[in-house]
Design a protein around this motif. Structure first.
Motif, PDB file in Angstrom:
ATOM      1  N   PHE A  79       4.899   5.370  -2.740  1.00 40.70           N
ATOM      2  CA  PHE A  79       5.668   4.806  -1.546  1.00 40.70           C
ATOM      3  C   PHE A  79       5.398   3.172  -1.194  1.00 40.70           C
ATOM      4  O   PHE A  79       4.200   3.141  -1.186  1.00 40.70           O
ATOM      5  CB  PHE A  79       5.893   5.528  -0.396  1.00 40.70           C
ATOM      6  N   ALA A  80       6.380   2.509  -1.099  1.00 42.97           N
ATOM      7  CA  ALA A  80       5.704   0.934  -0.767  1.00 42.97           C
ATOM      8  C   ALA A  80       6.942   0.457   0.246  1.00 42.97           C
ATOM      9  O   ALA A  80       7.951   0.529   0.063  1.00 42.97           O
ATOM     10  CB  ALA A  80       5.748  -0.059  -2.012  1.00 42.97           C
ATOM     11  N   ALA A  81       6.333   0.261   1.236  1.00 44.14           N
ATOM     12  CA  ALA A  81       7.272  -0.374   2.509  1.00 44.14           C
ATOM     13  C   ALA A  81       6.347  -0.743   3.595  1.00 44.14           C
ATOM     14  O   ALA A  81       5.107  -0.282   3.735  1.00 44.14           O
ATOM     15  CB  ALA A  81       7.968   0.564   3.003  1.00 44.14           C
ATOM     16  N   HIS A  82       6.758  -1.904   4.141  1.00 43.82           N
ATOM     17  CA  HIS A  82       6.384  -2.507   5.396  1.00 43.82           C
ATOM     18  C   HIS A  82       4.624  -2.487   5.392  1.00 43.82           C
ATOM     19  O   HIS A  82       3.861  -2.294   6.233  1.00 43.82           O
ATOM     20  CB  HIS A  82       6.347  -1.521   6.654  1.00 43.82           C
ATOM     21  N   GLY A  83       4.328  -3.438   4.129  1.00 44.10           N
ATOM     22  CA  GLY A  83       2.888  -3.646   3.768  1.00 44.10           C
ATOM     23  C   GLY A  83       2.111  -2.575   3.462  1.00 44.10           C
ATOM     24  O   GLY A  83       0.852  -2.849   3.372  1.00 44.10           O
ATOM     25  N   ILE A  84       2.466  -1.494   3.276  1.00 44.20           N
ATOM     26  CA  ILE A  84       1.592  -0.210   2.773  1.00 44.20           C
ATOM     27  C   ILE A  84       2.107   0.323   1.432  1.00 44.20           C
ATOM     28  O   ILE A  84       3.366   0.633   1.315  1.00 44.20           O
ATOM     29  CB  ILE A  84       1.891   0.757   3.944  1.00 44.20           C
ATOM     30  N   LEU A  85       1.232   0.503   0.729  1.00 48.36           N
ATOM     31  CA  LEU A  85       1.424   1.573  -0.567  1.00 48.36           C
ATOM     32  C   LEU A  85       0.764   2.687  -0.164  1.00 48.36           C
ATOM     33  O   LEU A  85      -0.368   2.727  -0.018  1.00 48.36           O
ATOM     34  CB  LEU A  85       0.849   0.788  -1.837  1.00 48.36           C
ATOM     35  N   ARG A  86       1.458   3.833  -0.285  1.00 48.11           N
ATOM     36  CA  ARG A  86       1.201   5.169  -0.264  1.00 48.11           C
ATOM     37  C   ARG A  86       1.179   5.879  -1.575  1.00 48.11           C
ATOM     38  O   ARG A  86       2.228   5.930  -2.288  1.00 48.11           O
ATOM     39  CB  ARG A  86       1.807   5.819   0.905  1.00 48.11           C
ATOM     40  N   CYS A  87       0.012   6.195  -2.048  1.00 50.18           N
ATOM     41  CA  CYS A  87      -0.187   7.363  -3.131  1.00 50.18           C
ATOM     42  C   CYS A  87      -0.475   8.394  -3.031  1.00 50.18           C
ATOM     43  O   CYS A  87      -1.466   8.845  -2.408  1.00 50.18           O
ATOM     44  CB  CYS A  87      -0.979   6.403  -4.255  1.00 50.18           C
ATOM     45  N   GLU A  88       0.380   9.473  -3.461  1.00 50.06           N
ATOM     46  CA  GLU A  88       0.009  10.878  -3.267  1.00 50.06           C
ATOM     47  C   GLU A  88       0.138  11.722  -4.503  1.00 50.06           C
ATOM     48  O   GLU A  88       0.575  11.287  -5.476  1.00 50.06           O
ATOM     49  CB  GLU A  88       1.245  11.623  -2.486  1.00 50.06           C
TER      50      GLU A  88
END
Length: 146
Positions: A79-88
């Motif tokens: 997920f990438a949004a609002h200056g954050i990349l989240r990897c799960e």
């Protein structure tokens, strides 16, 4: 589901990807390549910092853990949004990862790297398995993702 309403910025380089992998030896390399392709497509490889390189490295650690400690398929979600990349990485294993010291051992340092390089990380059980995740900032400023 990632909830981002607490972040004050408008979406920056927003995107989503979810891929499922079979447990076979080449899967970690495939996951790394998919992360690289996706982050290049979202424009993260063009940043001055090492977001794409770090994400690729940490995803390979989580994918390796899923391959070694689970018996079935695993799912990689970005997920990438609002200056954050989240990897799960979600797998069917029940073993929760732990951070080991980075000694001279050949194995067991993956979560040490996640702890050292990610902005945040965690693990939660869901159903028969678990999801291990990490987040990286993507806008080049320590304050942009708060």
């Amino acid at each position: 589901m990632l909830h981002l309403s607490g972040y004050p910025q408008p979406p920056m380089r927003a995107g989503h990807l979810s891929v499922e992998y079979d447990p076979r030896p080449s899967v970690v390399r495939e996951a790394r390549a998919e992360v690289r392709r996706q982050l290049e497509g979202w424009g993260f490889a063009d940043l001055d910092d090492d977001v794409a390189d770090v994400a690729e490295l940490l995803v390979s650690e989580l994918a390796t853990n899923a391959l070694l400690h689970s018996t079935g398929r695993f799912r990689l979600t970005l997920f990438a949004a609002h200056g954050i990349l989240r990897c799960e990485v979600r797998d069917e294993g029940r073993r929760v990862p732990t951070v080991l010291e980075a000694g001279a051992a050949e194995n067991g340092r993956g979560m040490f790297l996640v702890e050292a390089l990610a902005r945040r990380w965690g693990c939660h059980r869901d159903g028969a398995g678990k999801t291990v995740w990490f987040e990286l900032g993507t806008c080049g400023s320590a304050d942009c993702c708060r």
